[in-house]
Structures are given as C-alpha cells and as structure tokens.
Design a protein around this motif. Structure first.
Motif, PDB file in Angstrom:
ATOM      1  N   ARG A   1       0.768  -1.419  -0.213  1.00 15.79           N
ATOM      2  CA  ARG A   1       0.062  -0.160  -0.023  1.00 15.79           C
ATOM      3  C   ARG A   1       0.835   1.304   0.075  1.00 15.79           C
ATOM      4  NH1 ARG A   1      -3.370  -1.363   5.123  1.00 15.79           N
ATOM      5  NH2 ARG A   1      -1.306  -1.926   5.932  1.00 15.79           N
ATOM      6  N   LEU A   2       2.027   1.217   0.172  1.00 16.75           N
ATOM      7  CA  LEU A   2       2.943   2.118   0.057  1.00 16.75           C
ATOM      8  C   LEU A   2       3.003   2.738  -1.234  1.00 16.75           C
ATOM      9  CD1 LEU A   2       5.984   0.972   2.563  1.00 16.75           C
ATOM     10  CD2 LEU A   2       3.909   2.627   3.011  1.00 16.75           C
ATOM     11  N   THR A   3       3.215   4.356  -1.251  1.00 19.43           N
ATOM     12  CA  THR A   3       3.417   5.073  -2.680  1.00 19.43           C
ATOM     13  C   THR A   3       4.267   6.180  -2.213  1.00 19.43           C
ATOM     14  OG1 THR A   3       1.585   6.437  -2.187  1.00 19.43           O
ATOM     15  CG2 THR A   3       0.968   4.376  -3.371  1.00 19.43           C
ATOM     16  N   ILE A   4       5.004   6.617  -3.336  1.00 24.19           N
ATOM     17  CA  ILE A   4       5.931   7.887  -3.237  1.00 24.19           C
ATOM     18  C   ILE A   4       5.379   8.736  -4.212  1.00 24.19           C
ATOM     19  CG2 ILE A   4       7.948   6.124  -2.333  1.00 24.19           C
ATOM     20  CD1 ILE A   4       9.116   6.438  -5.129  1.00 24.19           C
ATOM     21  N   HIS A   5       6.041   9.837  -4.111  1.00 24.02           N
ATOM     22  CA  HIS A   5       5.790  11.037  -5.251  1.00 24.02           C
ATOM     23  C   HIS A   5       6.837  12.273  -4.868  1.00 24.02           C
ATOM     24  CE1 HIS A   5       3.579  13.568  -2.279  1.00 24.02           C
ATOM     25  NE2 HIS A   5       3.311  12.579  -1.748  1.00 24.02           N
ATOM     26  N   ASP A   6       6.793  12.969  -5.964  1.00 23.43           N
ATOM     27  CA  ASP A   6       7.651  14.326  -5.732  1.00 23.43           C
ATOM     28  C   ASP A   6       9.103  14.086  -5.471  1.00 23.43           C
ATOM     29  OD1 ASP A   6       5.352  15.715  -6.126  1.00 23.43           O
ATOM     30  OD2 ASP A   6       5.187  16.522  -3.979  1.00 23.43           O
ATOM     31  N   LEU A   7       9.305  12.696  -6.238  1.00 29.06           N
ATOM     32  CA  LEU A   7      10.998  12.327  -6.251  1.00 29.06           C
ATOM     33  C   LEU A   7      11.994  13.327  -7.104  1.00 29.06           C
ATOM     34  CD1 LEU A   7      12.315   8.933  -6.068  1.00 29.06           C
ATOM     35  CD2 LEU A   7      13.443  10.618  -7.590  1.00 29.06           C
ATOM     36  N   ARG A   8      12.949  13.908  -6.509  1.00 26.82           N
ATOM     37  CA  ARG A   8      13.675  14.736  -7.178  1.00 26.82           C
ATOM     38  C   ARG A   8      15.206  14.197  -6.559  1.00 26.82           C
ATOM     39  NH1 ARG A   8      11.250  18.012  -3.499  1.00 26.82           N
ATOM     40  NH2 ARG A   8      12.468  19.371  -2.336  1.00 26.82           N
ATOM     41  N   THR A   9      16.343  14.515  -7.278  1.00 23.70           N
ATOM     42  CA  THR A   9      17.689  14.221  -6.822  1.00 23.70           C
ATOM     43  C   THR A   9      18.525  15.686  -6.762  1.00 23.70           C
ATOM     44  OG1 THR A   9      18.374  13.604  -9.212  1.00 23.70           O
ATOM     45  CG2 THR A   9      17.549  12.148  -7.652  1.00 23.70           C
TER      46      THR A   9
END
Length: 392
Positions: free
Chosen positions: A328-336
């Motif tokens: 159920r885990l989700t990620i968003h707004d990833l940047r490096t």
C-alpha cells in the motif's frame, strides 16, 4: 407504486442534485412514514392492551418511536437544506447527521425500557389472550413495514441519503421483530405456556441492537469517516484521464453533509511543459468535478520526465518498497540533488494508518532498500498519512 408516488408528490423528482428537490424527497418520505407508523401504533396498541400482551404493546411503542424518528428526520432535512451563511460557509448539511444521531439515541432508550418491562413479565406472568385480532394486526404490520423498507431504500438510493437508508433498515428490523411476536403468540397457543414476556424481551433487545447500529452509523460521518472507495476510485480515474496528467496523490475528501463534498489533491505533470497549459488543465478538471457536485481544489506538482535516471529510480523505489515493506506504500515528488560525493534523493512516502512501523522505522527501511541499489544516495524522506483507502 413507489415510482407513481414519487412522480405524483415530488415536484421535479428527476433533478436529485437540486437541494430543494432533495428536501422534497425527505419531507415526502417522512410524512408517509409518520402516517404508516402512527396507524400501526394505534392498531397494535389497542389490540395489545385488549389481550394484555406486553410484546404487542412493546411493538406498538416501537412504531411510535419510529414515528418520532420520522419527525426528527423531517426536521433534519429541513435544517440541512438551509444555505451557507457567514457563520457556516460550508452550509448546514450536517444537520441531517445530527438528526440521525438523535433518532438513534431515541431508539436505544426505548429499547432499553422495553427490555426492562418485558423482563419483569417473565417473572410475573399474566394471562395473554391471543386471538384472530392479534394475528391480523401483526400480519398487517409485517406487510406495511416490508413495503416501508423497500420504499425508503428506493428513495434513499435515489438521493444518496444515509438517513433514509437507515430508516429502511429500521423498517426491515421491525419486520423481523413483529414476526418474532407473532411466532411467540402461535407457539404459546400450541404449547400452553405464555412466551409473551420472553418475546417482548427479544423484541426490546433487537431494538437496542438496532439503536446501537444506527448510533454508530450516525457518529461515523460526524467524526470524519473514510470516504466511499467508489468515490475515491472515481476521482482518481477521472483525474488520470486528462491529457498530461502523470499521477495524483494526497487526496483529501471533506464531508459537510449529503451532497456537500469538498476535496483536494496533488496532480503530477511534466515540469518541462508550459506552466500556463498545466494550469489550464487543472482548471478544467476542477470545473468538471464542480459540474458533478464536488468542489475540488488541485495542486500542481511538476516532475522531471526527461531524465531517464530519475524516472528509473522513481519506478524502482516505488516497486521495491511495495514488495519488501507494504504493497500500500506509494511515493511521489521524487527529485535528486547530485554532488561530488553523494546524491540527495528527496521524496514523499504515503503510508496507511495501520502500518506497524513508526515513521522513523519506515524511513530507515526505505533508506536501506535505496542505498543497497544506489550506494551514494542519501534519502530525505517526508512521511505522509493516507486520508483515503488505497486505490486497488
């Protein structure tokens, strides 16, 4: 018959999104139920007193409580229809929930009183004269209540009213309780032992159970229950159907009463595109939801789409934390942010409320997974709570 009654007595009945039409539905249902319940109360009350049956009198009092509940529901629909004002900018729709709460408390109180009265008769029995009149009035009650259950459920689904659906469930319960009273009358005549007090206790207990159930249903929206998964899926799918939308997250839905829903969400779109074009798409989405009766506020989240390394990393992290921690885990707004010795990997992770890990434990597990694949990565993770059920 229900369709004919609606067409005859509810003006503009097809326009169910209109608050005034919704009010007319509520008023019509309330008046019909009051008439039916008062008639049943008088019929069963007179017969119950004539034959000395506490269970029939208990059932009659239950109909009287139902009529009182209908009056409260009528008042709730009327108050809920009041427009927004300076003190209540989101309207007065929650009055309908407060009316349901009052009805539930009333049903519960009457049920407790009937249990006490019936329980006393078990230890101090009196002769009950069951005859044809008892059978006729109870069969009539079962038929009327069965029709009322179907009537209220039909109207409740038509205008999406939990109050009318709860009234339908209460009528269905009355069918069961009245059938129990009739069965006890028949069995008592066959075995020669008066089961009236026992039947009255069972009916009273059933009313109490219904009161508790109605109480729970009335409290849930006031406390802020999770929105309907079908609504969540509809919002998600509708947002994702627009051109240029790459993802959506951080959805919140606020319920200010039936037909008064407000929502907000973040929408991911390519950061390389013209910001005015992206804003125009979001405006169109918000307007389309408004046409459906949902006030939606959207936030634009630009994401990098032309850097394949970042895209691959985002996908890899999303897949692996679901496989190794929780699906159920989700990620968003990833940047490096690359540097000479390390790369900061910055992103948000949405967790369900019932995840056993603490936020710090979750961050560490995710960081360990990421650094095993990307040794120079230093994760900067923000943990978000999920306010809706995960989309399946």
């Amino acid at each position: 018959m229900t369709e004919w009654l609606v067409k005859t007595f509810v003006k503009d009945s097809d326009n169910v999104s209109d608050p005034q039409v919704r009010l007319r539905y509520g008023q019509f249902a309330g008046i019909v139920c009051i008439i039916c319940n008062v008639a049943l109360c008088l019929a069963k009350g007179l017969v119950g007193l004539a034959v000395g049956s506490v269970s029939i009198v208990a059932d009659a009092v239950n109909n009287l409580s139902d009529a009182s509940s209908n009056v409260i529901s009528l008042l709730g629909f009327k108050l809920a229809s009041r427009p927004a004002d300076n003190e209540h900018p989101y309207g007065h729709g929650r009055f309908e929930y407060l009316a349901g709460l009052t009805v539930a408390a009333l049903v519960l109180a009457i049920g407790i009183n009937l249990v006490i009265t019936s329980f006393e008769k078990i230890f101090s029995p009196e002769t009950t004269d069951f005859g044809p009149a008892v059978t006729v009035v109870l069969l009539l009650s079962i038929g009327v209540k069965a029709w009322m259950a179907a009537f209220n459920m039909s109207l409740g689904k038509r205008i999406s009213s939990t109050t009318l659906e709860a009234t339908a469930a209460d009528s269905r319960n009355d069918v069961i309780s009245t059938a129990a009273v009739l069965a006890s009358a028949v069995i008592s005549q066959v075995i020669g032992y008066d089961l009236d007090g026992i039947a009255g206790t069972v009916v009273g207990g059933f009313i109490c159970w219904s009161g508790f159930d109605l109480l729970r249903e009335a409290i849930d929206p006031l406390l802020g229950s999770s929105p309907d998964p079908q609504l969540i899926n509809h919002i998600h799918d509708k947002i994702m159907s627009y051109p240029g939308v790459l993802g959506t997250h951080d959805l919140m839905v606020h319920d200010y009463g039936p037909g008064r829903l407000f929502a907000s969400a973040h929408v991911e779109m390519a950061g390389e595109q013209d910001v005015f074009e992206a804003h125009d798409v979001l405006d169109n989405i918000e307007q389309d939801f408004k046409d459906e009766g949902l006030i939606m506020t959207l936030h634009y989240d630009p994401i990098v789409t032309k850097d394949p390394m970042v895209a691959d990393m985002r996908h890899w992290i999303a897949v692996n934390i679901q496989e190794k921690i929780d699906p159920r885990l989700t990620i968003h707004d990833l940047r490096t942010v690359p540097g000479p010795t390390h790369t900061n990997v910055i992103f948000d992770c949405v967790r369900p409320h019932d995840l056993a890990l603490t936020n710090d434990e979750l961050k560490k597990k995710i960081s360990d997974i990421v650094t095993a694949r990307y040794p120079k990565a230093i994760c900067k993770i923000t943990i978000d709570e999920s306010y809706v059920s995960s989309k399946q």
